[in-house]
Design an enzyme around this catalytic site. Structure first.
Site, PDB file in Angstrom:
ATOM      1  N   ARG A 155       1.040  -1.342  -0.168  1.00  0.00           N
ATOM      2  CA  ARG A 155      -0.207  -0.148   0.299  1.00  0.00           C
ATOM      3  C   ARG A 155       1.146   0.957   0.573  1.00  0.00           C
ATOM      4  O   ARG A 155       2.380   1.704   0.964  1.00  0.00           O
ATOM      5  CB  ARG A 155      -0.827  -0.309   1.545  1.00  0.00           C
ATOM      6  CG  ARG A 155      -1.840  -1.165   1.369  1.00  0.00           C
ATOM      7  CD  ARG A 155      -3.303  -1.175   2.798  1.00  0.00           C
ATOM      8  NE  ARG A 155      -3.902  -1.757   2.824  1.00  0.00           N
ATOM      9  CZ  ARG A 155      -3.521  -3.521   3.183  1.00  0.00           C
ATOM     10  NH1 ARG A 155      -2.175  -3.742   3.663  1.00  0.00           N
ATOM     11  NH2 ARG A 155      -4.006  -3.936   3.121  1.00  0.00           N
ATOM     12  N   LYS A 179      -2.212  -2.055   8.277  1.00  0.00           N
ATOM     13  CA  LYS A 179      -3.433  -1.003   8.563  1.00  0.00           C
ATOM     14  C   LYS A 179      -3.326  -1.459   9.996  1.00  0.00           C
ATOM     15  O   LYS A 179      -3.459  -2.477  10.241  1.00  0.00           O
ATOM     16  CB  LYS A 179      -4.802  -1.829   7.426  1.00  0.00           C
ATOM     17  CG  LYS A 179      -4.248  -0.892   6.113  1.00  0.00           C
ATOM     18  CD  LYS A 179      -5.522  -1.302   5.315  1.00  0.00           C
ATOM     19  CE  LYS A 179      -7.537  -0.470   5.804  1.00  0.00           C
ATOM     20  NZ  LYS A 179      -7.981  -1.347   4.387  1.00  0.00           N
ATOM     21  N   HIS A 254      -2.517   2.939  -6.939  1.00  0.00           N
ATOM     22  CA  HIS A 254      -2.930   2.338  -6.033  1.00  0.00           C
ATOM     23  C   HIS A 254      -2.853   1.167  -7.835  1.00  0.00           C
ATOM     24  O   HIS A 254      -3.406  -0.301  -7.326  1.00  0.00           O
ATOM     25  CB  HIS A 254      -4.954   2.215  -6.073  1.00  0.00           C
ATOM     26  CG  HIS A 254      -5.250   0.966  -5.199  1.00  0.00           C
ATOM     27  ND1 HIS A 254      -5.413   0.705  -4.024  1.00  0.00           N
ATOM     28  CD2 HIS A 254      -6.339   0.540  -5.662  1.00  0.00           C
ATOM     29  CE1 HIS A 254      -5.863   0.095  -4.136  1.00  0.00           C
ATOM     30  NE2 HIS A 254      -6.899  -0.529  -5.443  1.00  0.00           N
ATOM     31  N   ARG A 257      -0.506  -1.028  -7.598  1.00  0.00           N
ATOM     32  CA  ARG A 257      -0.996  -2.212  -6.915  1.00  0.00           C
ATOM     33  C   ARG A 257      -1.411  -3.262  -7.321  1.00  0.00           C
ATOM     34  O   ARG A 257      -1.179  -5.048  -6.688  1.00  0.00           O
ATOM     35  CB  ARG A 257      -0.454  -2.091  -5.291  1.00  0.00           C
ATOM     36  CG  ARG A 257      -1.819  -2.856  -4.453  1.00  0.00           C
ATOM     37  CD  ARG A 257      -2.094  -2.005  -3.270  1.00  0.00           C
ATOM     38  NE  ARG A 257      -2.906  -2.696  -2.393  1.00  0.00           N
ATOM     39  CZ  ARG A 257      -2.555  -3.552  -1.102  1.00  0.00           C
ATOM     40  NH1 ARG A 257      -1.913  -3.857  -0.954  1.00  0.00           N
ATOM     41  NH2 ARG A 257      -3.799  -3.984  -0.781  1.00  0.00           N
ATOM     42  N   HIS A 280      -3.669  -8.839   2.883  1.00  0.00           N
ATOM     43  CA  HIS A 280      -5.204  -8.588   3.037  1.00  0.00           C
ATOM     44  C   HIS A 280      -5.591  -9.249   4.101  1.00  0.00           C
ATOM     45  O   HIS A 280      -5.530 -10.663   3.972  1.00  0.00           O
ATOM     46  CB  HIS A 280      -5.938  -8.804   1.658  1.00  0.00           C
ATOM     47  CG  HIS A 280      -6.058  -8.209   0.657  1.00  0.00           C
ATOM     48  ND1 HIS A 280      -6.335  -8.416  -0.557  1.00  0.00           N
ATOM     49  CD2 HIS A 280      -5.833  -6.992   0.653  1.00  0.00           C
ATOM     50  CE1 HIS A 280      -6.209  -7.553  -1.413  1.00  0.00           C
ATOM     51  NE2 HIS A 280      -6.045  -6.935  -0.573  1.00  0.00           N
ATOM     52  N   TYR A 289      -4.293 -18.526   4.953  1.00  0.00           N
ATOM     53  CA  TYR A 289      -3.521 -17.390   5.784  1.00  0.00           C
ATOM     54  C   TYR A 289      -2.159 -18.822   6.293  1.00  0.00           C
ATOM     55  O   TYR A 289      -0.875 -18.700   6.153  1.00  0.00           O
ATOM     56  CB  TYR A 289      -3.474 -16.656   6.324  1.00  0.00           C
ATOM     57  CG  TYR A 289      -3.918 -15.496   4.328  1.00  0.00           C
ATOM     58  CD1 TYR A 289      -3.724 -14.985   3.369  1.00  0.00           C
ATOM     59  CD2 TYR A 289      -4.191 -13.534   5.586  1.00  0.00           C
ATOM     60  CE1 TYR A 289      -4.004 -14.932   2.795  1.00  0.00           C
ATOM     61  CE2 TYR A 289      -4.723 -12.742   4.694  1.00  0.00           C
ATOM     62  CZ  TYR A 289      -4.612 -13.189   3.150  1.00  0.00           C
ATOM     63  OH  TYR A 289      -5.298 -12.514   2.398  1.00  0.00           O
TER      64      TYR A 289
END
Length: 311
Positions: A155, A179, A254, A257, A280, A289
């Site tokens: 990001r 984030k 973005h 990305r 994510h 994951y």
């Protein structure tokens, strides 16, 4: 409504926010959005001569209609309705009221637009222009920002805030604070490793000229007072696109990305690994994951188009 009653209604919002801060580790901007959504709903209910404890399903459905007529984006309406549903679930569980008037509120369907697309040829043209025009430190910085972004899929907010200490000593990993202040370690492909090895001496030289202290605590992409801003990078990227004969409307950090992900997928990388690299972590992908290991990630990075290039 009495002053005490008004305070009580607003205090329920605070209690709810405390709960989700603890459970979800949301970013400050997300928390602020939640708070704003609930305060605006409280204002709407007050206009309808009701409140959080006495409103019914019909009133909430008129609020949903009000959101639609206000011209808000579908994604914004989805967030607001979702927040309200979470809030009423909370106040029922906490026994502030017996019934949940939001149970039958439906989330609008979010028609996903096709992302703006950059071809591998566009990327090649852009990087070629930047390499030819990278004599000054500022121009070199924009080149490296672009190459690292395309090589990693970071990001832009994560990218510009990287510190020199974010790069591992062997250049094989980046330590990212993403984030919600969540940390992750991002393995670097061989191209990105070579890239940072060649760039880092230039940054150290800049700090040494300015007689600043410990390099490890310095920004990887510095400007005069702090790190380069997202807006500065965005503007420089647009300018370079125009000079590279690429439609400036089709490019942004973005979009780069997105190009990272789509080009890796096109070249045969596993989608689940790409999701991990992008950082994510929504509920639908967390379980996936847990089955991804470092070998899968390094194999995926070898699928990146840049792995074929020399610096």
């Amino acid at each position: 409504m009495s002053a005490n009653s008004k305070y009580f209604k607003m205090n329920m919002i605070d209690l709810f926010l405390d709960k989700i801060i603890t459970e979800k580790n949301l970013s400050v901007s997300s928390i602020n959005s939640y708070e704003s959504d609930l305060k605006l709903l409280n204002k709407y209910l007050k206009q309808k001569k009701t409140n959080f404890l006495s409103c019914n399903e019909e009133i909430l459905k008129t609020w949903v209609s009000f959101l639609m007529m206000s011209g808000l984006k579908v994604s914004t309406r989805i967030r607001k309705i979702s927040v309200v549903k979470q809030f009423f679930t909370f106040i029922v569980l906490e026994n502030f009221r017996n019934t949940n008037p939001s149970l039958n509120l439906l989330l609008p369907k979010n028609l996903k637009s096709i992302p703006r697309f950059l071809s591998e040829n566009d990327i090649t043209k852009l990087l070629a222009y930047m390499k030819t025009n990278s004599e000054s430190f500022k121009d070199l910085q924009i080149l490296i920002l672009t190459e690292v972004l395309y090589a990693t899929g970071l990001r832009v907010s994560e990218l510009v805030k990287l510190k020199m200490s974010s790069v591992s000593e062997d250049f094989k990993n980046l330590h990212i604070t993403g984030k919600g202040n969540k940390d992750r370690v991002l393995p670097l492909g061989e191209y990105a490793q070579r890239l940072l090895k060649s760039y880092l001496p230039h940054v150290k030289l800049k700090y040494n000229k300015n007689k600043q202290g410990d390099n490890a605590q310095k920004w990887l992409f510095p400007n005069t007072k702090s790190h380069i801003t997202r807006q500065t990078y965005y503007n420089k990227l647009k300018s370079a696109a125009i000079k590279s004969n690429i439609n400036a409307n089709n490019i942004s950090p973005h979009v780069l990305r997105h190009a990272f992900a789509s080009h890796m997928l096109k070249n045969g990388a596993d989608l689940k690994v790409i999701q991990q690299l992008l950082g994510h972590e929504d509920i639908s992908t967390v379980e996936i994951y847990t089955h991804i290991n470092i070998d899968d990630t390094m194999k995926a990075l070898k699928k990146h188009p840049l792995s074929k290039f020399d610096i």
